[in-house]
Design a protein around this motif. Structure first.
Motif, short mmCIF file in Angstrom:
data_model
loop_
_atom_site.label_atom_id
_atom_site.label_comp_id
_atom_site.label_asym_id
_atom_site.label_seq_id
_atom_site.Cartn_x
_atom_site.Cartn_y
_atom_site.Cartn_z
N VAL A 20 46.46 47.01 43.29
CA VAL A 20 45.89 46.76 44.61
C VAL A 20 44.49 47.37 44.71
O VAL A 20 43.57 46.76 45.28
N ALA A 21 44.32 48.56 44.14
CA ALA A 21 43.04 49.25 44.22
C ALA A 21 42.01 48.75 43.22
O ALA A 21 40.81 48.95 43.40
N SER A 22 42.45 48.07 42.17
CA SER A 22 41.54 47.65 41.11
C SER A 22 40.65 46.50 41.56
O SER A 22 41.12 45.55 42.20
N PRO A 23 39.38 46.53 41.18
CA PRO A 23 38.50 45.39 41.48
C PRO A 23 38.93 44.11 40.79
O PRO A 23 38.53 43.01 41.21
N ASP A 24 39.76 44.20 39.77
CA ASP A 24 40.18 43.01 39.04
C ASP A 24 41.09 42.10 39.85
O ASP A 24 41.21 40.91 39.55
N TYR A 25 41.75 42.63 40.89
CA TYR A 25 42.58 41.79 41.75
C TYR A 25 41.83 41.32 43.01
O TYR A 25 42.37 40.53 43.78
N HIS A 26 40.62 41.82 43.23
CA HIS A 26 39.70 41.26 44.24
C HIS A 26 40.28 41.24 45.65
O HIS A 26 40.00 40.31 46.42
N VAL A 27 41.04 42.26 46.02
CA VAL A 27 41.59 42.30 47.38
C VAL A 27 40.47 42.31 48.41
O VAL A 27 40.55 41.63 49.45
N LYS A 28 39.41 43.04 48.16
CA LYS A 28 38.29 43.10 49.10
C LYS A 28 37.68 41.72 49.31
O LYS A 28 37.34 41.33 50.44
N GLU A 29 37.51 40.97 48.23
CA GLU A 29 36.93 39.63 48.34
C GLU A 29 37.82 38.73 49.18
O GLU A 29 37.31 37.91 49.98
N PHE A 30 39.12 38.84 49.03
CA PHE A 30 40.03 38.05 49.86
C PHE A 30 39.83 38.38 51.34
O PHE A 30 39.82 37.49 52.19
N LEU A 31 39.67 39.66 51.64
CA LEU A 31 39.53 40.09 53.03
C LEU A 31 38.16 39.71 53.61
O LEU A 31 38.06 39.41 54.80
N ASP A 32 37.13 39.72 52.78
CA ASP A 32 35.77 39.46 53.26
C ASP A 32 35.42 37.98 53.35
O ASP A 32 34.59 37.59 54.17
N ASP A 33 36.06 37.15 52.51
CA ASP A 33 35.67 35.74 52.40
C ASP A 33 36.88 34.84 52.64
O ASP A 33 37.79 34.78 51.81
N PRO A 34 36.92 34.13 53.77
CA PRO A 34 38.08 33.28 54.09
C PRO A 34 38.31 32.14 53.10
O PRO A 34 39.40 31.55 53.09
N SER A 35 37.31 31.84 52.27
CA SER A 35 37.47 30.76 51.29
C SER A 35 37.79 31.27 49.89
O SER A 35 37.96 30.46 48.97
N TYR A 36 37.89 32.58 49.73
CA TYR A 36 38.06 33.15 48.39
C TYR A 36 39.42 32.79 47.81
O TYR A 36 40.45 32.85 48.49
N LEU A 37 39.43 32.40 46.53
CA LEU A 37 40.65 32.12 45.79
C LEU A 37 40.68 32.98 44.53
O LEU A 37 39.63 33.32 43.98
N SER A 38 41.88 33.30 44.07
CA SER A 38 42.01 34.03 42.81
C SER A 38 41.42 33.20 41.68
O SER A 38 41.40 31.96 41.72
N GLY A 39 40.94 33.89 40.64
CA GLY A 39 40.40 33.19 39.49
C GLY A 39 41.41 32.28 38.84
O GLY A 39 41.07 31.19 38.35
N VAL A 40 42.66 32.69 38.81
CA VAL A 40 43.72 31.87 38.21
C VAL A 40 43.86 30.55 38.96
O VAL A 40 43.91 29.48 38.37
N VAL A 41 43.92 30.62 40.29
CA VAL A 41 44.10 29.39 41.07
C VAL A 41 42.84 28.54 41.02
O VAL A 41 42.92 27.30 41.00
N ARG A 42 41.66 29.15 40.99
CA ARG A 42 40.43 28.36 40.82
C ARG A 42 40.48 27.57 39.53
O ARG A 42 40.10 26.39 39.48
N PHE A 43 40.96 28.20 38.46
CA PHE A 43 41.09 27.52 37.18
C PHE A 43 42.11 26.39 37.28
O PHE A 43 41.92 25.30 36.72
N ASP A 44 43.21 26.65 38.00
CA ASP A 44 44.29 25.67 38.10
C ASP A 44 43.96 24.50 39.01
O ASP A 44 44.56 23.43 38.90
N ARG A 45 43.02 24.68 39.92
CA ARG A 45 42.84 23.72 41.01
C ARG A 45 42.64 22.27 40.56
O ARG A 45 43.22 21.35 41.17
N PRO A 46 41.84 21.99 39.52
CA PRO A 46 41.69 20.58 39.12
C PRO A 46 43.00 19.93 38.70
O PRO A 46 43.19 18.72 38.88
N ARG A 47 43.92 20.72 38.13
CA ARG A 47 45.20 20.17 37.69
C ARG A 47 46.25 20.20 38.80
O ARG A 47 47.18 19.40 38.81
#
Length: 274
Positions: A20-47
């Motif tokens: 939760v505290a690690s920058p690698d999970y980007h919790v802050k980005e989720f809270l700051d940006d309503p459009s933010y998606l995890s890197g995994v889901v961004r990669f998956d999105r086209p499929r």
């Protein structure tokens, strides 16, 4: 040897605060940006395609960053994990993001009993989930039980070729079984896969590899129709430290000749409509 679930749960429970505290999970980005998606889901999105309005379930969701990303794409999401601290954090994140989701503390093999049979338009399983399960056929049967007729399975996972390598050696070698075995691969390693200074006490894990043929066969035996398998030369974490380079999207691949390694794969299947 204790029950593998107790051993692994202790390890994952202890990782939660660090993740939760690690920058690698980007919790802050989720809270700051309503459009933010995890890197995994961004990669998956086209499929993944359009999932808006679909009822989905994320098995082995950990702290929920992929789950809330799927909800941000418009899916009506449920999520399940065997770690109570992980679910507590996932539920908290969804609430802070204003997302209506339901979270459940349960073993993946118990998902049909907990969530209901034939209830979901899609089942999502992300990176680093299947290696914690000893029986891939039992997992496939659970997925088939969760899906509505016409529903689909979406998996992106670490490739069994990658899981067979020992990343702790200077030159990675095929140390672990490519195929599913009865006995687990017992690993005792400190640390975790994210950037953290935390020290851990519960360092032992019990893991299993599952070959691609075993996974596809299990999916078919469960009554699902196998649709596609795409192998990727990248992974969303530094799986082989010292040998991989990160790209702008947060994917890691071999620095030299990346086509030597299938690092992850995407598998899709569906439940017949009748």
């Amino acid at each position: 040897m204790g029950d593998y679930r107790d051993v692994n749960r202790a390890n994952w429970d202890e990782r939660v605060p660090a993740h939760v505290a690690s920058p690698d999970y980007h919790v802050k980005e989720f809270l700051d940006d309503p459009s933010y998606l995890s890197g995994v889901v961004r990669f998956d999105r086209p499929r993944l395609g359009d999932i808006a309005g679909l009822r989905g379930v994320h098995l082995q969701c950990h702290i929920g960053t992929d789950s809330v990303s799927l909800a941000r794409l418009g899916a009506r999401m449920s999520a399940l994990d065997f770690s109570a601290p992980a679910i507590e954090q996932a539920r908290s994140l969804a609430e802070r993001l204003g997302l209506s989701m339901d979270f459940h503390v349960a073993d993946a093999y118990d998902a049909v009993e907990v969530l209901g049979a034939g209830s979901y338009d899609f089942v999502y399983t992300g990176i680093g989930a299947l290696c914690w399960l000893p029986d891939i056929q039992r997992w496939a049967d659970v997925v088939a039980g969760l899906l509505k007729p016409g529903g689909r399975l979406f998996v992106r996972e670490g490739h069994p070729m990658l899981w067979a390598l020992d990343a702790g050696t200077e030159v990675p070698e095929a140390r672990y079984s490519y195929f599913e075995t009865v006995e687990p691969i017992v690993v005792d390693e400190g640390g975790t896969y994210v950037d953290t200074d935390a020290d851990f006490d519960s360092t032992v894990t019990h893991e299993w590899n599952h070959g691609l043929g075993e996974i596809i066969t299990a999916v078919q035996k469960s009554g699902l129709v196998f649709d596609s398998l795409t192998e990727h030369d990248s992974a969303p974490w530094n799986a082989l430290p010292g040998l991989m380079t990160e790209d702008a999207e947060g994917e890691w691949r071999l620095t030299e000749n990346p086509n030597r390694l299938a690092a992850t794969y995407t598998l899709q299947a569906h439940k017949p409509a009748q």
